[in-house]
Every structure is written in structure tokens, then in C-alpha cells.
Write a protein that holds these residues in place. Structure first.
Motif, PDB file in Angstrom:
ATOM      1  N   MET A 156       0.875  -1.088   0.077  1.00 56.54           N
ATOM      2  CA  MET A 156      -0.033  -0.052   0.050  1.00 56.54           C
ATOM      3  C   MET A 156       0.542   1.447   0.029  1.00 56.54           C
ATOM      4  O   MET A 156       0.537   2.272  -0.687  1.00 56.54           O
ATOM      5  CB  MET A 156      -0.901   0.007   1.118  1.00 56.54           C
ATOM      6  CG  MET A 156      -2.229   1.208   0.928  1.00 56.54           C
ATOM      7  SD  MET A 156      -2.614   1.352  -0.564  1.00 56.54           S
ATOM      8  CE  MET A 156      -3.666  -0.014  -0.906  1.00 56.54           C
ATOM      9  N   LYS A 160       0.226   3.823  -2.902  1.00 57.59           N
ATOM     10  CA  LYS A 160      -0.171   5.148  -2.867  1.00 57.59           C
ATOM     11  C   LYS A 160       0.705   6.259  -3.314  1.00 57.59           C
ATOM     12  O   LYS A 160       0.509   7.224  -4.025  1.00 57.59           O
ATOM     13  CB  LYS A 160      -0.395   5.570  -1.151  1.00 57.59           C
ATOM     14  CG  LYS A 160      -1.514   5.153  -0.492  1.00 57.59           C
ATOM     15  CD  LYS A 160      -1.649   5.126   0.936  1.00 57.59           C
ATOM     16  CE  LYS A 160      -3.028   4.992   1.254  1.00 57.59           C
ATOM     17  NZ  LYS A 160      -3.021   5.052   2.728  1.00 57.59           N
ATOM     18  N   PHE A 163       0.194   6.452  -7.189  1.00 60.03           N
ATOM     19  CA  PHE A 163      -1.117   6.636  -7.266  1.00 60.03           C
ATOM     20  C   PHE A 163      -0.904   8.336  -7.367  1.00 60.03           C
ATOM     21  O   PHE A 163      -1.332   8.937  -8.190  1.00 60.03           O
ATOM     22  CB  PHE A 163      -2.179   6.406  -6.292  1.00 60.03           C
ATOM     23  CG  PHE A 163      -3.285   7.036  -6.507  1.00 60.03           C
ATOM     24  CD1 PHE A 163      -4.332   6.554  -7.224  1.00 60.03           C
ATOM     25  CD2 PHE A 163      -3.484   8.360  -5.644  1.00 60.03           C
ATOM     26  CE1 PHE A 163      -5.450   7.355  -7.404  1.00 60.03           C
ATOM     27  CE2 PHE A 163      -4.937   8.720  -5.645  1.00 60.03           C
ATOM     28  CZ  PHE A 163      -5.670   8.299  -6.466  1.00 60.03           C
ATOM     29  N   TYR A 164      -0.372   9.158  -6.199  1.00 64.31           N
ATOM     30  CA  TYR A 164      -0.265  10.331  -6.247  1.00 64.31           C
ATOM     31  C   TYR A 164       0.813  11.063  -7.177  1.00 64.31           C
ATOM     32  O   TYR A 164       0.572  12.050  -7.801  1.00 64.31           O
ATOM     33  CB  TYR A 164       0.265  10.904  -4.975  1.00 64.31           C
ATOM     34  CG  TYR A 164      -1.024  10.526  -3.839  1.00 64.31           C
ATOM     35  CD1 TYR A 164      -2.276  11.114  -4.030  1.00 64.31           C
ATOM     36  CD2 TYR A 164      -0.986   9.855  -2.679  1.00 64.31           C
ATOM     37  CE1 TYR A 164      -3.320  10.920  -3.335  1.00 64.31           C
ATOM     38  CE2 TYR A 164      -2.065   9.321  -2.296  1.00 64.31           C
ATOM     39  CZ  TYR A 164      -3.051   9.906  -2.274  1.00 64.31           C
ATOM     40  OH  TYR A 164      -4.361   9.825  -1.401  1.00 64.31           O
ATOM     41  N   ARG A 167      -1.307  10.252 -10.906  1.00 59.63           N
ATOM     42  CA  ARG A 167      -2.741  10.453 -11.226  1.00 59.63           C
ATOM     43  C   ARG A 167      -3.079  11.764 -11.912  1.00 59.63           C
ATOM     44  O   ARG A 167      -4.231  11.914 -12.522  1.00 59.63           O
ATOM     45  CB  ARG A 167      -3.779  10.589  -9.900  1.00 59.63           C
ATOM     46  CG  ARG A 167      -3.280  11.812  -9.109  1.00 59.63           C
ATOM     47  CD  ARG A 167      -3.999  11.732  -7.882  1.00 59.63           C
ATOM     48  NE  ARG A 167      -3.662  12.936  -7.111  1.00 59.63           N
ATOM     49  CZ  ARG A 167      -4.103  13.497  -6.078  1.00 59.63           C
ATOM     50  NH1 ARG A 167      -5.436  12.980  -5.789  1.00 59.63           N
ATOM     51  NH2 ARG A 167      -3.881  14.394  -5.148  1.00 59.63           N
ATOM     52  N   SER A 172      -9.483   7.563 -14.299  1.00 54.30           N
ATOM     53  CA  SER A 172      -9.188   6.005 -13.738  1.00 54.30           C
ATOM     54  C   SER A 172      -8.835   4.911 -14.430  1.00 54.30           C
ATOM     55  O   SER A 172      -7.934   4.286 -14.007  1.00 54.30           O
ATOM     56  CB  SER A 172     -10.404   5.977 -13.020  1.00 54.30           C
ATOM     57  OG  SER A 172     -11.505   5.566 -13.658  1.00 54.30           O
ATOM     58  N   LEU A 194      -6.957  -0.688  -5.625  1.00 57.05           N
ATOM     59  CA  LEU A 194      -7.303   0.764  -5.533  1.00 57.05           C
ATOM     60  C   LEU A 194      -8.749   1.031  -4.838  1.00 57.05           C
ATOM     61  O   LEU A 194      -8.999   2.104  -4.278  1.00 57.05           O
ATOM     62  CB  LEU A 194      -6.937   1.578  -6.676  1.00 57.05           C
ATOM     63  CG  LEU A 194      -5.447   1.419  -7.388  1.00 57.05           C
ATOM     64  CD1 LEU A 194      -5.675   2.122  -8.847  1.00 57.05           C
ATOM     65  CD2 LEU A 194      -4.761   2.412  -6.562  1.00 57.05           C
ATOM     66  N   GLU A 195      -9.700   0.398  -5.574  1.00 56.55           N
ATOM     67  CA  GLU A 195     -10.954   0.442  -4.978  1.00 56.55           C
ATOM     68  C   GLU A 195     -11.229   0.152  -3.424  1.00 56.55           C
ATOM     69  O   GLU A 195     -11.820   0.886  -2.911  1.00 56.55           O
ATOM     70  CB  GLU A 195     -11.851  -0.266  -5.648  1.00 56.55           C
ATOM     71  CG  GLU A 195     -12.164   0.325  -7.166  1.00 56.55           C
ATOM     72  CD  GLU A 195     -13.207  -0.662  -8.051  1.00 56.55           C
ATOM     73  OE1 GLU A 195     -13.342  -1.746  -7.626  1.00 56.55           O
ATOM     74  OE2 GLU A 195     -13.497  -0.188  -9.150  1.00 56.55           O
ATOM     75  N   HIS A 197      -9.219   0.414  -1.182  1.00 53.47           N
ATOM     76  CA  HIS A 197      -8.434   1.540  -0.489  1.00 53.47           C
ATOM     77  C   HIS A 197      -9.296   3.158  -0.587  1.00 53.47           C
ATOM     78  O   HIS A 197      -8.185   3.870  -0.511  1.00 53.47           O
ATOM     79  CB  HIS A 197      -6.948   1.440  -0.324  1.00 53.47           C
ATOM     80  CG  HIS A 197      -6.548   0.078   0.314  1.00 53.47           C
ATOM     81  ND1 HIS A 197      -5.964   0.265   1.621  1.00 53.47           N
ATOM     82  CD2 HIS A 197      -6.439  -0.885  -0.242  1.00 53.47           C
ATOM     83  CE1 HIS A 197      -5.627  -0.876   2.158  1.00 53.47           C
ATOM     84  NE2 HIS A 197      -6.254  -1.753   0.888  1.00 53.47           N
ATOM     85  N   HIS A 198     -10.243   3.022  -1.441  1.00 54.69           N
ATOM     86  CA  HIS A 198     -10.874   4.059  -1.842  1.00 54.69           C
ATOM     87  C   HIS A 198      -9.906   5.220  -2.548  1.00 54.69           C
ATOM     88  O   HIS A 198     -10.121   6.424  -2.336  1.00 54.69           O
ATOM     89  CB  HIS A 198     -11.520   4.744  -0.635  1.00 54.69           C
ATOM     90  CG  HIS A 198     -12.103   3.865   0.098  1.00 54.69           C
ATOM     91  ND1 HIS A 198     -13.388   3.250  -0.107  1.00 54.69           N
ATOM     92  CD2 HIS A 198     -11.902   3.061   1.792  1.00 54.69           C
ATOM     93  CE1 HIS A 198     -13.903   2.673   0.742  1.00 54.69           C
ATOM     94  NE2 HIS A 198     -12.929   2.570   1.973  1.00 54.69           N
ATOM     95  N   LEU A 199      -9.031   4.597  -3.397  1.00 58.75           N
ATOM     96  CA  LEU A 199      -8.231   5.678  -4.116  1.00 58.75           C
ATOM     97  C   LEU A 199      -8.883   6.028  -5.528  1.00 58.75           C
ATOM     98  O   LEU A 199      -8.612   7.006  -6.150  1.00 58.75           O
ATOM     99  CB  LEU A 199      -6.922   4.982  -4.467  1.00 58.75           C
ATOM    100  CG  LEU A 199      -6.003   5.095  -3.041  1.00 58.75           C
ATOM    101  CD1 LEU A 199      -4.739   4.224  -3.270  1.00 58.75           C
ATOM    102  CD2 LEU A 199      -5.734   6.430  -2.629  1.00 58.75           C
ATOM    103  N   ILE A 200      -9.814   5.190  -6.007  1.00 57.67           N
ATOM    104  CA  ILE A 200     -10.637   5.387  -7.226  1.00 57.67           C
ATOM    105  C   ILE A 200     -11.922   4.971  -6.811  1.00 57.67           C
ATOM    106  O   ILE A 200     -12.296   4.238  -6.092  1.00 57.67           O
ATOM    107  CB  ILE A 200     -10.089   4.741  -8.315  1.00 57.67           C
ATOM    108  CG1 ILE A 200     -10.111   3.077  -8.062  1.00 57.67           C
ATOM    109  CG2 ILE A 200      -8.597   4.907  -9.029  1.00 57.67           C
ATOM    110  CD1 ILE A 200      -9.864   2.224  -9.420  1.00 57.67           C
TER     111      ILE A 200
END
Length: 200
Positions: A156, A160, A163-164, A167, A172, A194-195, A197-200
Motif C-alpha cells: 500500500m 499510494k 497513485f499520487y 494521477r 481512472s 485501488l478501490e 482503499h478508496h483511491l478510485i
């Protein structure tokens, strides 16, 4: 067989320990694909590639005791008994035939490693093996192996960071595709991670 229940956060912690025991940078460094086969071998586990079933229904098996396993011999067109040692992970050879299956191959390896880490004490001495099958109803041990396998392949903190960094300017779908390529996992596995962990 006795069961052990792990909460998801405990499985994330176990994944961190597995990765850091091999190389801290896999958890704390720059995001990149996890060398799952090398991590398996660092446990003293042998990886063997065999056709496990004629129909490809079983993708991987973790062997906890010395014995014989039925594998499919394509040349003879029949099942044969194959001698296996405790501490062997069998991977279906069909996963090596298609480059597009590399994400599934890597996930199967991580899933079977997770069985070894989590369930070795439960299976050892029983003569049973843990198997990853397609389209079967999953029990709690299979779900645990899936969660830990995902956390090993897609730690994770690394997810992350990626992702940051990635993005901006991507929708998505493109983000999932590019991150899946970075971590060498399937798009489906990356999207679920990703879903969840509520990233998308």
C-alpha cells in the motif's frame, strides 16, 4: 482442519514483514514490480511449473509434505504421479505460455506464497495441499491468501506513492492500466486494490 482468522490489517502487516525481510526498499523505496519469485526462493521454497489439470482449472498448489501429486502430461494425454517435496509451489505451466497472463502468473505465485506464510502450520503433516482454483467458491483461507498475495505484490505505501505521482492528467482507466504495468499485475488486481482503499 483448524482455522486461523486474520483481519485485513494483520495481513497488511504480514506483507510488510515478508517484503522487508527480503529488501526494505520493496516497501519503503520507489514503486516498482515486486520480485515475487525471488522472495519465494528466499524462503527455501522450490517453484515447479507443471500442467496441474487438463482444463487449467487449478493454477497453483502449495505442497506442505513430501509425496506424489497428479499432474497432466500433455505428451501422453494422461495424468501421471509426480514426486514432490515439502516446500514446493507448483504453478500451472499454461500461465507461462502467454505473455498476457504474466499478471495472473505473478498473482498465483504470491497467492501460494501467502498460503505458505499463513497456513503452513495448519497443513503440515496432513498430506493436503493448498490449491488456487479458477471459479470455485472461496473459503476463508483462500480469501486470506488473496488479500496477502495482493498486499505483497502491491504494497500500500508503494501503491499510494505511485497513485499520487501518476494521477495527474489520467482518467481512472488509464491510471489503473499504467499502475498495473508498473507493478506487473493484472488491471483487475490493481483496480480492486485501488478501490478497496478508496483511491478510485
Amino acid at each position: 482442519m483448524e482455522r486461523i482468522y486474520y483481519r485485513e490489517q494483520a495481513l497488511e502487516t504480514i506483507a510488510r514483514k515478508v517484503l522487508c525481510a527480503y529488501d526494505d526498499s520493496l516497501f519503503y523505496g520507489d514503486p516498482h514490480a515486486i520480485p515475487v519469485e525471488e522472495i519465494i526462493e528466499s524462503y527455501g521454497i522450490s517453484l515447479e511449473y507443471q500442467y496441474l489439470r487438463k482444463n487449467g482449472r487449478i493454477l497453483g498448489k502449495t505442497i506442505f509434505d513430501d509425496g506424489l501429486e497428479a499432474v497432466y502430461d500433455q505428451e501422453q494425454g494422461m495424468y501421471i504421479l509426480f514426486p514432490v517435496k515439502a516446500g514446493t509451489i507448483l504453478i500451472d505451466a499454461s500461465l507461462c505460455e502467454n505473455e498476457t497472463a504474466s499478471g495472473r502468473l505473478r498473482f498465483t505465485c504470491a497467492h501460494e506464497l501467502a498460503h505458505w506464510v499463513l497456513h503452513k502450520k495448519l497443513y503440515q503433516g496432513t498430506g493436503e495441499s493448498a490449491a488456487m482454483a479458477l471459479a470455485t467458491q472461496e473459503d476463508d483461507m483462500e480469501i486470506q491468501a488473496n488479500i496477502l498475495g495482493s498486499a505483497i505484490l502491491m504494497p500500500m505505501p508503494q501503491v499510494k506513492r505511485a497513485f499520487y505521482r501518476m494521477r495527474t492528467g489520467r482518467g481512472s482507466d488509464a491510471l489503473v492500466t499504467d499502475m498495473a504495468a508498473l507493478f506487473q499485475v493484472s488491471r483487475q488486481a490493481m483496480r480492486i486494490r485501488l478501490e478497496n482503499h478508496h483511491l478510485i
